[in-house]
Enzyme design. Structure first.
Site, PDB file in Angstrom:
ATOM      1  NE  ARG A   1      20.055  67.767   7.110  1.00 52.64           N
ATOM      2  CZ  ARG A   1      19.791  67.085   6.005  1.00 52.64           C
ATOM      3  NH1 ARG A   1      20.244  65.853   5.860  1.00 52.64           N
ATOM      4  NH2 ARG A   1      19.085  67.603   5.032  1.00 52.64           N
ATOM      5  CE1 TYR A   2      24.054  65.289  10.685  1.00 57.54           C
ATOM      6  CE2 TYR A   2      24.702  67.170   9.335  1.00 57.54           C
ATOM      7  CZ  TYR A   2      24.417  65.826   9.455  1.00 57.54           C
ATOM      8  OH  TYR A   2      24.497  65.010   8.350  1.00 57.54           O
TER       9      TYR A   2
ATOM     10  CG  HIS B   1      24.063  59.650  13.866  1.00 57.68           C
ATOM     11  ND1 HIS B   1      23.635  60.867  14.348  1.00 57.68           N
ATOM     12  CD2 HIS B   1      23.988  59.738  12.510  1.00 57.68           C
ATOM     13  CE1 HIS B   1      23.321  61.655  13.328  1.00 57.68           C
ATOM     14  NE2 HIS B   1      23.526  61.000  12.200  1.00 57.68           N
TER      15      HIS B   1
ATOM     16  CE1 TYR C   1      14.839  72.478   9.706  1.00 58.36           C
ATOM     17  CE2 TYR C   1      15.151  74.188   8.043  1.00 58.36           C
ATOM     18  CZ  TYR C   1      15.599  73.050   8.699  1.00 58.36           C
ATOM     19  OH  TYR C   1      16.805  72.477   8.342  1.00 58.36           O
TER      20      TYR C   1
ATOM     21  CB  ALA D   1      28.853  57.306   8.964  1.00 54.93           C
TER      22      ALA D   1
HETATM   23  O1  X8Z Z   1      27.276  63.527   9.123  1.00 50.49           O
HETATM   24  C1  X8Z Z   1      26.968  63.062  10.211  1.00 50.49           C
HETATM   25  C2  X8Z Z   1      26.474  61.627  10.308  1.00 50.49           C
HETATM   26  C3  X8Z Z   1      25.739  61.196   9.112  1.00 50.49           C
HETATM   27  S1  X8Z Z   1      24.210  61.998   8.933  1.00 50.49           S
HETATM   28  C4  X8Z Z   1      27.649  60.711  10.498  1.00 50.49           C
HETATM   29  N1  X8Z Z   1      27.117  63.799  11.340  1.00 50.49           N
HETATM   30  C5  X8Z Z   1      27.649  65.148  11.305  1.00 50.49           C
HETATM   31  C6  X8Z Z   1      29.116  65.155  10.932  1.00 50.49           C
HETATM   32  O2  X8Z Z   1      29.748  64.091  10.944  1.00 50.49           O
HETATM   33  O3  X8Z Z   1      29.656  66.218  10.642  1.00 50.49           O
HETATM   34  C7  X8Z Z   1      26.752  63.378  12.682  1.00 50.49           C
HETATM   35  C8  X8Z Z   1      27.176  64.502  13.578  1.00 50.49           C
HETATM   36  C9  X8Z Z   1      27.449  65.680  12.694  1.00 50.49           C
HETATM   37 ZN    ZN Z   2      22.853  61.425  10.311  1.00 51.24          ZN
END
Ligand code: X8Z
Ligand code: ZN
Length: 624
Positions: A530-531, A393, A233, A364
């Protein structure tokens, strides 16, 4: 070493490198042990490291990794779309090859650490050296073992199913659907515990995986995998940890108010036995398999007279949106900002609907198969508001990937991994009533008296997510550095769930369980912080882009739909890829180089006041 082809990136995990994310501009920002220890490691094969030799090495490594990334992407795509013993073996073999190459280059990069280089090559070199996610030890047999485990864990998650007593078997998206729609605590509990059965056998594999990857991290000169992950980072790892604490400190009071309100409403709905008025909230009642986003329980906690009166899931159904139409609609948001349409291959090569006849990884993801235009998503789309947002997203990833396609391979990545996760979400923040009316889904925009309902719905997804987004890697980093021992995996997981989220397991758990494994990113080895970053960044981006678009109303009602100026600014940042430290990228859109959760607080300011009023009217004792 390879950039992530997809997000979340199995390639990054197998491959171990999310290239370009982390390079530091000046040495004083480097992770301290890396340089000297790596140099020592590499010193056997060193001639005299000249600038020209360094540049030749960088060019060679970059070309080899770029070509390998295409081969690896194909193997991974096939495995994730068709999980069998054979595709698992091919994926593992590919992972082995990629990791060996990446580790070789990371080690070799160290010998040029003290060579005087121009900023671009310096950044590339740093990236080659320290962007691994799951590094293998130098030992070939251990590398093969790690690749095999990594592949197997991913397959175990993808194939996971739970069969109810009546014989109905459900995959992950189907069980998630139960969690989102049922109001029956017994059924919710069974889906919740049932899904977690898939994770029990993962435990020994995960333990060994971490043992091997820690050894790999140490081979590269890091104290452990935690230090390596936190070194990506553009700042020192411990400074990054402190930065996260600072951001979470900004958000926590708002989260506490939301938690208090939701707990009170659930208590009214389910009663003391199922949903106690005090303490942590049982995790099966929050509308999501992991209690990570709570938007699906909006109807159970909605305000009496400020409900906006529409539900996007219903609007999609009333307007006959199928999976493809949902994706087309999301694409049209991006084109309205001035981005080119998706290529025809996107439509023919993506996976949109869960196949009935085979196992696939349904979680996804967005992919870039040729580092140019062969972009795709892979998703088992449900026709819900939640998945409509997830489609935005994923497309955010694809439009980012295409925007940076002119960068050299090492910089074909986001400014930091939080940026990649934030772009589609930023666009989705513009799915406001005004926007829904423009695209013909909603007849009438609700008036300002309904803002609390809109904000509450948004907070249930966004604010509720933040402690979850943080705690997963707090757990993993402690596992990596040995603070959490294997025999404490599950207990430590629930301790952190309680500490950050104020959520508890609905039934007693033991160390025979491995609940972290029931969350995709743990067996998938996708870093999760990252989220959390994305949830802060997206509010900063949204606020700034709304200003650029000239939307002067309240920021929660703003939609940047159709604004070419906002699109142009956004594109400027995306095009940079990872070529500059992330504060520079942030500065382009927001005019600041600091991450700041104040944008979150500003967005939700009216809700914060309302929640506090409601909590004090009901005499609720907040906290857990
Ligand atoms: O994994 C994801 C995306 C793909 S990068 C669908 N997300 C995290 C999750 O589902 O746990 C988006 C929000 C958080
Ligand atoms: Zn994502």
């Amino acid at each position: 070493m390879i950039k992530p082809l997809k997000h979340p990136s199995k390639i990054a995990l197998l491959v171990a490198l999310s290239l370009g994310v982390s390079a530091c501009v000046s040495d004083d920002k480097q992770t301290s042990p890396t340089t000297s220890q790596q140099a020592e490691l590499a010193s056997d094969s060193i001639d005299v490291p000249t600038p020209q030799a360094a540049i030749d090495f960088i060019n060679h490594a970059e070309a080899e990794l770029a070509s390998l990334s295409i081969e690896a992407g194909r193997a991974e795509w096939i495995y994730s779309n068709f999980i069998t013993e054979d595709t698992a073996a091919l994926s593992a073999a590919m992972g082995e090859k990629v990791t060996a190459t990446s580790v070789k280059f990371a080690t070799e990069a160290a010998k040029y650490a003290d060579v005087e280089l121009d900023p671009v090559n310096k950044r590339k070199l740093n990236s080659l050296r320290s962007s691994l996610v799951l590094p293998a030890p130098l030992d070939a047999a251990k590398n093969a073992e790690l690749a095999q485990i990594s592949s197997e864990l991913n397959g175990m998650y993808g194939k996971g199913k739970y069969c109810f007593a009546d014989g109905t078997c459900m995959t992950q998206p189907e069980l998630s659907n139960v969690m989102a729609t049922s109001n029956d605590p017994a059924l919710l509990l069974e889906a919740w515990t049932g899904w977690r059965e898939i994770a029990k056998p993962m435990r020994p594999l995960f333990e060994r995986e971490i043992e091997l990857a820690n050894e790999g991290a140490r081979d590269l000169g890091f104290s452990d995998l935690s230090e390596l992950w936190r070194s990506q980072y553009d700042m020192k790892p411990d400074d990054f940890s402190a930065e996260l604490d600072r951001l979470w400190g900004q958000i926590k009071p708002l989260y506490d108010s939301l938690h208090c309100y939701v707990r009170g409403e659930l208590n009214q709905k389910y009663g003391d036995d199922v949903a106690p008025a005090q303490g942590a909230i049982p995790a099966h009642l929050l509308g999501n398999m992991w209690a990570q986003q709570w938007g699906t329980i909006y109807n159970s906690v909605a305000p009496d007279n400020a409900d906006p009166g529409y539900d996007v899931t219903e609007l999609l159904a009333q307007n006959n949106y199928d999976e493809i139409k949902m994706v087309e609609q999301a694409e049209s948001f991006f084109t309205s900002l001035g981005f080119d349409e998706l290529p025809s291959t996107f439509w023919t090569r993506s996976l949109f609907v869960q196949p009935k006849d085979r196992d696939v990884v349904c979680h996804a993801s967005a992919w870039d198969l040729d580092n140019l235009d062969d972009i795709r998503i892979k998703m088992c789309i449900q026709k819900t508001a939640e998945d409509f947002t997830v489609i935005h997203h994923e497309l955010g990833h694809n439009f980012y990937q295409r925007a940076y396609k002119h960068q050299p391979f090492i910089f074909k990545n986001s400014a930091n991994d939080g940026f990649h996760e934030a772009i589609g979400d930023t666009v989705a923040l513009s799915i406001t009533p005004k926007y829904l009316q423009k695209i013909g889904l909603l007849d009438q925009v609700p008036d300002a008296s309904k803002d609390i309902g809109l904000l509450l719905k948004q907070a249930l997804d966004k604010v509720a997510f933040m402690p979850f987004g943080l705690m997963i890697d707090q757990w993993r980093w402690q596992v990596f550095n040995g603070t959490i021992k294997p025999e404490q995996y599950n207990q430590a997981w629930w301790d952190l769930r309680e500490k950050y989220q104020g959520v508890k397991a609905p039934v007693a758990r033991t160390e025979a369980d491995f609940d972290p494994g029931a969350k995709y990113h743990v067996p998938g080895n996708v870093p999760y912080t990252r989220y959390f970053l994305a949830h802060v960044l997206q509010f900063q981006f949204h606020k700034s882009l709304c200003e650029i678009a000239g939307d002067t109303g309240p920021v929660h009602r703003c939609s940047i739909y159709g604004s070419k100026q906002a699109g142009e600014k956004l594109n400027q940042m995306l095009e940079m890829g990872a070529s500059m430290p992330w504060p520079e990228a942030l500065n382009i859109v927001t005019g600041t180089k600091e991450m700041d959760a104040q944008a979150v607080l500003d967005y939700f300011a009216p809700l914060q006041v309302w929640l506090n009023e409601k909590n004090s009217q009901a005499n609720r004792q907040c906290g857990w």
